[in-house]
Design a protein around this motif. Structure first.
Motif, PDB file in Angstrom:
ATOM      1  N   VAL A  16       0.959  -1.224   0.187  1.00 34.42           N
ATOM      2  CA  VAL A  16       0.074  -0.042  -0.188  1.00 34.42           C
ATOM      3  C   VAL A  16       1.065   1.179  -0.006  1.00 34.42           C
ATOM      4  N   PHE A  17       0.830   2.031  -0.990  1.00 29.80           N
ATOM      5  CA  PHE A  17       1.638   3.286  -1.260  1.00 29.80           C
ATOM      6  C   PHE A  17       0.837   4.421  -1.082  1.00 29.80           C
ATOM      7  N   GLY A  18       0.998   4.908   0.223  1.00 32.91           N
ATOM      8  CA  GLY A  18       0.277   6.174   0.619  1.00 32.91           C
ATOM      9  C   GLY A  18      -0.318   5.913   1.907  1.00 32.91           C
ATOM     10  N   ALA A  19       0.117   6.634   2.931  1.00 29.00           N
ATOM     11  CA  ALA A  19      -0.436   6.114   4.371  1.00 29.00           C
ATOM     12  C   ALA A  19      -1.378   7.106   4.969  1.00 29.00           C
ATOM     13  N   GLY A  20      -2.321   7.411   4.032  1.00 25.98           N
ATOM     14  CA  GLY A  20      -3.534   8.494   4.606  1.00 25.98           C
ATOM     15  C   GLY A  20      -4.616   7.492   5.120  1.00 25.98           C
ATOM     16  N   LEU A  21      -5.743   8.088   5.129  1.00 28.60           N
ATOM     17  CA  LEU A  21      -6.705   7.668   5.481  1.00 28.60           C
ATOM     18  C   LEU A  21      -7.122   6.253   5.058  1.00 28.60           C
ATOM     19  N   ILE A  22      -7.301   6.202   3.723  1.00 29.65           N
ATOM     20  CA  ILE A  22      -7.793   5.204   2.821  1.00 29.65           C
ATOM     21  C   ILE A  22      -6.616   4.271   2.899  1.00 29.65           C
ATOM     22  N   GLY A  23      -5.287   4.611   2.754  1.00 33.35           N
ATOM     23  CA  GLY A  23      -4.174   3.747   2.667  1.00 33.35           C
ATOM     24  C   GLY A  23      -4.131   2.883   3.831  1.00 33.35           C
ATOM     25  N   CYS A  24      -4.351   3.500   5.147  1.00 31.30           N
ATOM     26  CA  CYS A  24      -4.237   2.672   6.480  1.00 31.30           C
ATOM     27  C   CYS A  24      -5.291   1.809   6.552  1.00 31.30           C
ATOM     28  N   TYR A  25      -6.684   2.438   5.981  1.00 34.39           N
ATOM     29  CA  TYR A  25      -7.653   1.433   6.252  1.00 34.39           C
ATOM     30  C   TYR A  25      -7.449   0.365   5.409  1.00 34.39           C
ATOM     31  N   LEU A  26      -7.186   0.383   4.115  1.00 34.73           N
ATOM     32  CA  LEU A  26      -6.863  -0.537   3.335  1.00 34.73           C
ATOM     33  C   LEU A  26      -5.821  -1.695   3.632  1.00 34.73           C
ATOM     34  N   GLY A  27      -4.674  -1.021   4.440  1.00 33.80           N
ATOM     35  CA  GLY A  27      -3.682  -1.796   4.585  1.00 33.80           C
ATOM     36  C   GLY A  27      -3.993  -2.969   5.788  1.00 33.80           C
ATOM     37  N   GLY A  28      -5.093  -2.052   6.885  1.00 33.46           N
ATOM     38  CA  GLY A  28      -5.603  -2.867   7.859  1.00 33.46           C
ATOM     39  C   GLY A  28      -6.384  -3.988   7.431  1.00 33.46           C
ATOM     40  N   VAL A  29      -7.072  -3.737   6.480  1.00 38.17           N
ATOM     41  CA  VAL A  29      -8.101  -4.746   5.970  1.00 38.17           C
ATOM     42  C   VAL A  29      -7.275  -5.747   5.349  1.00 38.17           C
ATOM     43  N   VAL A  89      -2.372   7.435  -2.744  1.00 42.97           N
ATOM     44  CA  VAL A  89      -2.109   8.967  -2.768  1.00 42.97           C
ATOM     45  C   VAL A  89      -3.300   9.820  -3.358  1.00 42.97           C
ATOM     46  N   LYS A  90      -3.284  10.959  -3.169  1.00 43.78           N
ATOM     47  CA  LYS A  90      -4.312  11.872  -3.833  1.00 43.78           C
ATOM     48  C   LYS A  90      -3.883  12.216  -5.306  1.00 43.78           C
ATOM     49  N   CYS A  91      -4.939  12.508  -5.986  1.00 43.30           N
ATOM     50  CA  CYS A  91      -4.729  12.883  -7.501  1.00 43.30           C
ATOM     51  C   CYS A  91      -3.294  13.786  -7.730  1.00 43.30           C
ATOM     52  N   THR A  92      -3.420  14.817  -6.598  1.00 46.73           N
ATOM     53  CA  THR A  92      -2.385  15.792  -6.699  1.00 46.73           C
ATOM     54  C   THR A  92      -0.891  15.180  -6.398  1.00 46.73           C
ATOM     55  N   GLY A  93      -0.911  14.223  -5.605  1.00 51.30           N
ATOM     56  CA  GLY A  93       0.501  13.443  -5.360  1.00 51.30           C
ATOM     57  C   GLY A  93       0.967  12.316  -6.244  1.00 51.30           C
ATOM     58  N   ILE A  94       0.093  11.913  -7.537  1.00 51.70           N
ATOM     59  CA  ILE A  94       0.758  11.051  -8.392  1.00 51.70           C
ATOM     60  C   ILE A  94       1.993  11.440  -9.084  1.00 51.70           C
ATOM     61  N   GLU A  95       2.121  12.538  -9.386  1.00 56.52           N
ATOM     62  CA  GLU A  95       3.249  12.892 -10.251  1.00 56.52           C
ATOM     63  C   GLU A  95       4.672  12.374  -9.187  1.00 56.52           C
ATOM     64  N   CYS A 114      -6.358   4.473  -6.841  1.00 55.78           N
ATOM     65  CA  CYS A 114      -7.522   4.323  -6.018  1.00 55.78           C
ATOM     66  C   CYS A 114      -7.645   5.708  -5.954  1.00 55.78           C
ATOM     67  N   GLN A 115      -7.707   6.703  -6.765  1.00 55.23           N
ATOM     68  CA  GLN A 115      -7.842   8.002  -6.759  1.00 55.23           C
ATOM     69  C   GLN A 115      -9.156   8.572  -6.956  1.00 55.23           C
ATOM     70  N   VAL A 136      -9.600   1.624  -9.408  1.00 59.49           N
ATOM     71  CA  VAL A 136     -10.368   1.134  -8.413  1.00 59.49           C
ATOM     72  C   VAL A 136     -11.151   2.291  -7.757  1.00 59.49           C
ATOM     73  N   MET A 137     -12.445   2.170  -7.355  1.00 53.24           N
ATOM     74  CA  MET A 137     -13.212   3.099  -7.083  1.00 53.24           C
ATOM     75  C   MET A 137     -13.300   2.525  -5.551  1.00 53.24           C
ATOM     76  N   VAL A 138     -13.191   3.717  -4.546  1.00 48.06           N
ATOM     77  CA  VAL A 138     -13.163   3.740  -3.339  1.00 48.06           C
ATOM     78  C   VAL A 138     -14.628   4.804  -2.832  1.00 48.06           C
ATOM     79  N   PRO A 139     -15.685   4.252  -2.612  1.00 52.92           N
ATOM     80  CA  PRO A 139     -16.830   5.151  -2.370  1.00 52.92           C
ATOM     81  C   PRO A 139     -17.179   5.575  -0.888  1.00 52.92           C
ATOM     82  N   PHE A 140     -16.334   4.988  -0.109  1.00 56.66           N
ATOM     83  CA  PHE A 140     -16.662   5.488   1.495  1.00 56.66           C
ATOM     84  C   PHE A 140     -15.702   6.210   1.954  1.00 56.66           C
TER      85      PHE A 140
END
Length: 351
Positions: A16-29, A89-95, A114-115, A136-140
């Motif tokens: 999981v590359f990007g330890a924000g809210l979604i990244g940490c939740y996904l890594g946990g799952v 990561v967010k779209c703004t962090g892709i580059e 997952c943006q 990937v669509m993350v809707p929550f």
């Protein structure tokens, strides 16, 4: 055969590359269901999560403490056998991300983007032309209630793009990732699905301007009328492109503006599922604004405006919201925000 596929999948490695809210939740799952998963993060985040994380959701599920495996950001000891890389990561962090994640990508790595919004995966495909890149669509929504406690505050099924070459792989992932904390499905028409998700994401900017929780925002008709205006412009674009939007809520896409426009007492009766979210949930754009970070507005409302220009369709409401978001100022060392815009005033600004 199904069990063999599942056992084979459990031997693969996820990053999981990007330890924000979604990244940490996904890594946990991923760790919770027994998959081999690593999280790329900075030392400060690694220290915070070193004793494990807890997952909860709006339905009342709660996990035991989940241990995570980490890889330091920019680590020279990069893993060489990553089978699935989840880019969160967010779209703004892709580059920047495509440069930093290069050491972890080998020829067999499948990259999941997952943006929010539209088009950010193009940079990933350009950087890794020989790898399979799936959207990937993350809707929550996910919030961090306290250090290491990640809470899913709204409904929605994580959806993975499926193409003929990855049909079996995606099915195996779906089987292994399903759990109380995450429902997973696939889609063969990801572009239409992401346009449908974008319709829902039009509330993100309004939440940032309102500076209140999502549920409180949706309980006020003036804010809903603003979102309905934005949605109608999006629907004009998708209709002109002959895109049939799939249902990502209990209501068809073309019904949503009318339902949002209902008086408060009727809205609460008709759209009770829209309000079935935790009262503390806010959108990712609110978080970006509150932390004085760049927002994803160009990939959300901006994507609508860009496509509408090609089709000669008016998107005055979305253009105004883009200008308002880009005009937000965080002032002073304490990052005090400029005053929020109430719903009635915001609605008048779009007339």
């Amino acid at each position: 055969m199904k069990e063999a596929t599942k056992n084979s999948e459990k031997k693969s490695h996820h990053l999981v590359f990007g330890a924000g809210l979604i990244g940490c939740y996904l890594g946990g799952v991923l760790s919770h269901v027994g998959l081999s998963a690593f999280l790329v993060c900075r030392p400060l985040i690694q220290k915070k999560l070193s004793e494990g994380i807890t997952l909860t959701d709006y339905l009342g599920h709660k996990s035991p403490a989940i241990s995570l495996k980490f890889i330091g950001q920019n680590s020279k000891n990069a893993l060489t056998e990553i089978d699935f890389l989840w880019l969160t990561v967010k779209c703004t962090g892709i580059e920047q991300a495509v440069k930093d994640m290069a050491p972890y990508v080998s020829k067999q790595t499948v990259i999941f983007c997952c943006q929010n919004g539209l088009g950010s995966e193009a940079m990933v495909k350009q950087a890794f032309p020989n790898n399979i890149v799936l959207r990937v669509m993350v809707p929550f929504n996910v919030v961090e209630l306290n250090a290491g406690h990640y809470h899913r505050g709204s409904q929605g099924t994580l959806t993975i793009e499926s193409i003929p070459a990855t049909e079996r792989v995606v099915q195996g992932l779906m089987n292994n990732m399903q759990c109380d904390f995450l429902q997973v499905t696939n889609s063969h028409d990801m572009s239409a699905l992401l346009w449908a998700k974008l319709q829902l994401n039009l509330g993100n900017s309004i939440n940032a301007l309102a500076d209140i929780p999502v549920k409180a925002m949706l309980e006020q008709r003036a804010y809903r009328l603003v979102i309905a205006k934005l949605m109608r412009e999006l629907l004009a674009v998708t209709d002109a492109m002959s895109i049939v939007l799939p249902k990502v809520t209990s209501l068809p896409a073309h019904w949503l503006p009318a339902v949002l426009s209902l008086p408060d007492f009727l809205f609460k009766r008709v759209a009770n599922t829209m309000l079935a979210i935790d009262p503390k949930v806010r959108t990712s754009m609110w978080w970006d604004v509150s932390q004085n970070k760049s927002t994803e507005i160009d990939y959300l409302n901006g994507a609508i405006v860009e496509q509408a220009r090609r089709l000669n369709i008016d998107t005055a409401a979305n253009q105004k919201i883009i200008a308002l978001i880009k005009g937000i100022k965080i002032q002073g060392e304490n990052k005090d925000r400029q005053p929020p815009i109430d719903g009635i005033r915001l609605l008048k600004m779009l007339d």
